[in-house]
Design a protein around this motif. Structure first.
Motif, PDB file in Angstrom:
ATOM      1  N   ILE A  23     -12.870  -2.939  -5.396  1.00  0.00           N
ATOM      2  CA  ILE A  23     -13.444  -1.610  -5.638  1.00  0.00           C
ATOM      3  C   ILE A  23     -14.251  -1.528  -6.940  1.00  0.00           C
ATOM      4  O   ILE A  23     -15.243  -0.812  -7.004  1.00  0.00           O
ATOM      5  N   VAL A  81     -16.135   3.437  -2.911  1.00  0.00           N
ATOM      6  CA  VAL A  81     -15.262   3.487  -1.738  1.00  0.00           C
ATOM      7  C   VAL A  81     -16.044   3.122  -0.481  1.00  0.00           C
ATOM      8  O   VAL A  81     -15.602   2.282   0.315  1.00  0.00           O
ATOM      9  N   GLN A  92      -9.195  -2.733  -1.927  1.00  0.00           N
ATOM     10  CA  GLN A  92      -8.848  -2.168  -3.243  1.00  0.00           C
ATOM     11  C   GLN A  92      -9.097  -3.186  -4.356  1.00  0.00           C
ATOM     12  O   GLN A  92      -9.411  -2.819  -5.474  1.00  0.00           O
ATOM     13  N   SER A  93      -8.978  -4.479  -4.027  1.00  0.00           N
ATOM     14  CA  SER A  93      -9.195  -5.482  -5.081  1.00  0.00           C
ATOM     15  C   SER A  93     -10.686  -5.626  -5.424  1.00  0.00           C
ATOM     16  O   SER A  93     -11.035  -6.157  -6.464  1.00  0.00           O
ATOM     17  N   LEU A 144      -8.176   4.195  -1.498  1.00  0.00           N
ATOM     18  CA  LEU A 144      -9.239   3.462  -2.200  1.00  0.00           C
ATOM     19  C   LEU A 144      -9.813   4.326  -3.328  1.00  0.00           C
ATOM     20  O   LEU A 144     -10.115   3.830  -4.413  1.00  0.00           O
ATOM     21  N   LEU A 148       0.847  -1.195   0.000  1.00  0.00           N
ATOM     22  CA  LEU A 148       0.000   0.000   0.000  1.00  0.00           C
ATOM     23  C   LEU A 148       0.881   1.243   0.000  1.00  0.00           C
ATOM     24  O   LEU A 148       2.036   1.179   0.403  1.00  0.00           O
ATOM     25  N   VAL A 172      -7.388   4.171  -6.272  1.00  0.00           N
ATOM     26  CA  VAL A 172      -7.506   2.911  -7.034  1.00  0.00           C
ATOM     27  C   VAL A 172      -8.757   2.960  -7.905  1.00  0.00           C
ATOM     28  O   VAL A 172      -8.730   2.555  -9.074  1.00  0.00           O
ATOM     29  N   THR A 196      -7.362  -3.442   3.901  1.00  0.00           N
ATOM     30  CA  THR A 196      -7.384  -2.295   2.980  1.00  0.00           C
ATOM     31  C   THR A 196      -6.993  -2.754   1.581  1.00  0.00           C
ATOM     32  O   THR A 196      -7.594  -2.351   0.575  1.00  0.00           O
ATOM     33  N   CYS A 197      -6.002  -3.636   1.531  1.00  0.00           N
ATOM     34  CA  CYS A 197      -5.561  -4.134   0.228  1.00  0.00           C
ATOM     35  C   CYS A 197      -6.635  -5.027  -0.397  1.00  0.00           C
ATOM     36  O   CYS A 197      -6.836  -5.000  -1.613  1.00  0.00           O
TER      37      CYS A 197
END
Lengths: 244, 242
Positions: B148, B113, B145-146, B95, B85, B98, B141-142
């Motif tokens: 989103i 988001v 993002q995948s 986010l 990140l 991304v 968090t990661c």
């Protein structure tokens, strides 16, 4: 190219959320002004021209500060693994290179532009040729961008920012020194002629000096853009090669 | 959804992935098992378009990763192994970034988001800087993002690594839930996870598939234990090189 804009905005805000950009800009401003008013003999020269009192110092400062701006560009991505994130988002390597490079160049542009009080000062004190001053600023920015592009290339090789800083500073110092007057005079006493010629064309002074004096020469623009483009293409090649 | 054919990756003389083929269809959760260094992450990096394959073909929703990488990448959500990140951003700004990179803008971006913040339980840290987060939150968090862009294909490299038992349970539940609508490929070396979340699993060793089947079938092959099968078909670090 939309993603390049998103990368540009992210990188630029990263510079200004960390103290990096502020520190570099402030140090540049303090040093350039100190040098202008002391060794540059701004007042004693008594001429409303910024060539030797002010612009002369820029390459000497940029050779140290441009690598500090650019050292994290790719080495940090590789160290933290975010390059994997970037590499799997729907974007191209070129968008990332362009976005990142322009963000770093914007920081340098801010540093150069914030010296504007000296321009106001010479205009109050006398009647300078403002076109020459603009040309000096352009030259100064191009020198900085060239150093930045070289730093970006170095940062693609390593995940260690310190290594990147040391190597890029060494390259930039070499580019400033090898075509500097005194150094060239010394070298021409012993070194063969072709070597002196090579040093002169590799160094920044030949190309910067003409812009500093207000002369727009095509060969200088070709020199700057060639070095910048070659470094960016090199960065893309290195990053692709490191993945396969 | 994910079609991998004869995929090979060489790093110099070393063969990391050796002629691997598998498919993951919509509504399927494929567990990717194997000892450390078996080639799981390398395979995932090729499927997501980060590494180019030495040879072989990857199709994501019918789009070739080799020829139309940029388009194929739009279909994938990817959680890399180390959950990388940008530490200088806050969770929500990251986010949002991304989302922008994935072409989501304006109102849709805001909605996306807040949706993933809800899905991954990040409400309490949404405004926090990423470098102040604990490992569990970083991982989530990661993962967020995948998700989103609500991708059709989800590739998760050790999604439960470093999480506490409660978080592990949540993530497994989430994977199972997401697997109903999407094609999910996830790697792990925790065998219990296979039974908890997968509809099918493959065991990879030295870059090759050595076992393939539903968790129940695999268990049967291992005389009632996945652990037994795993030990039987994979090479141990301590084994002598033949």
């Amino acid at each position: 190219m939309k993603t390049a804009l998103a990368i540009y905005k992210r990188e630029l805000s990263a510079y200004f959320t960390r103290p990096t950009a502020y520190a570099i800009i402030i140090i540049f401003l303090i040093l350039v002004m100190a040098l202008t008013f002391t060794f540059g003999r701004f007042f004693r020269i008594g001429d409303a021209n910024l060539e030797y009192s002010f612009f002369f110092w820029h390459p000497w400062l940029f050779m140290l500060l441009a690598p500090a701006v650019g050292m994290g560009l790719w080495s940090d991505e590789q160290r933290t693994g975010t390059i994997e994130l970037l590499g799997t988002l729907p974007t191209t390597i070129w968008s990332a290179i362009v976005g990142k490079y322009l963000a770093a160049a914007t920081v340098c542009l801010a540093a150069v532009a914030l010296t504007f009080p000296i321009w106001i000062t010479v205009n109050r004190l006398g009647e300078p040729d403002n076109l020459t001053i603009f040309s000096g600023y352009l030259g100064s920015f191009l020198v900085c961008c060239t150093f930045l592009a070289l730093t970006m290339l170095v940062s693609a090789f390593t995940r260690d920012q310190v290594v990147c800083l040391i190597v890029s500073v060494a390259i930039c110092v070499l580019m400033v020194l090898c075509s500097y007057g005194d150094f060239v005079i010394e070298a021409s006493k012993n070194a063969p002629r072709w070597l002196v010629e090579a040093m002169l064309s590799f160094g920044v002074w030949d190309h910067f000096r003409s812009l500093m004096r207000g002369a727009f020469r095509l060969q200088d623009f070709v020199w700057f853009t060639t070095l910048i483009m070659a470094s960016l293409i090199g960065t893309s090649a290195i990053l692709s090669a490191r993945r396969s | 959804m994910i079609e991998v054919k004869n995929l090979t990756k060489r790093f110099g003389p070393k063969v990391a992935v050796d002629n691997l083929s598998f498919t993951v269809t919509k509504g399927e959760v494929l567990g990717f098992l194997g000892p450390n260094g078996a080639g799981k992450s390398t395979t995932m990096r090729m499927v997501t378009g980060f590494f180019p394959a030495t040879s072989g073909d990857i199709q994501i929703c019918g789009i070739s990763m080799r020829d139309q990488a940029e388009e194929a990448k739009t279909k994938i959500g990817y959680l890399p192994e180390s959950a990388p990140l940008y530490n200088d951003m806050t969770v929500s700004s990251f986010l949002g970034w991304v989302a922008e990179m994935r072409g989501i803008k304006g109102k849709a971006k805001k909605e996306a988001v807040s949706r993933v913040i809800d899905t991954c339980f990040l409400q309490s840290v949404a405004k926090q800087a990423i470098d102040t987060l604990s490992k569990g939150y970083r991982h989530r968090t990661c993962l967020a993002q995948s998700l989103i862009h609500d991708p059709e294909v989800l590739i998760l490299d050790e999604p439960t690594d470093g999480l506490d038992p409660n978080q592990k349970h949540e993530v497994r539940r989430l994977i199972k839930e997401l697997g109903k609508e999407k094609a999910v490929l996830f790697s792990t070396h925790i065998l219990e996870e296979v039974e908890a979340a997968c509809s099918r699993a493959v065991i990879v060793d030295r870059g090759r598939i050595v076992a393939d089947g539903t968790p129940a079938e695999l268990k049967e092959k291992g005389d009632g234990s996945l652990h037994e099968l795993f030990r039987k078909v994979t090479t141990r670090d301590t084994a002598k090189v033949a």
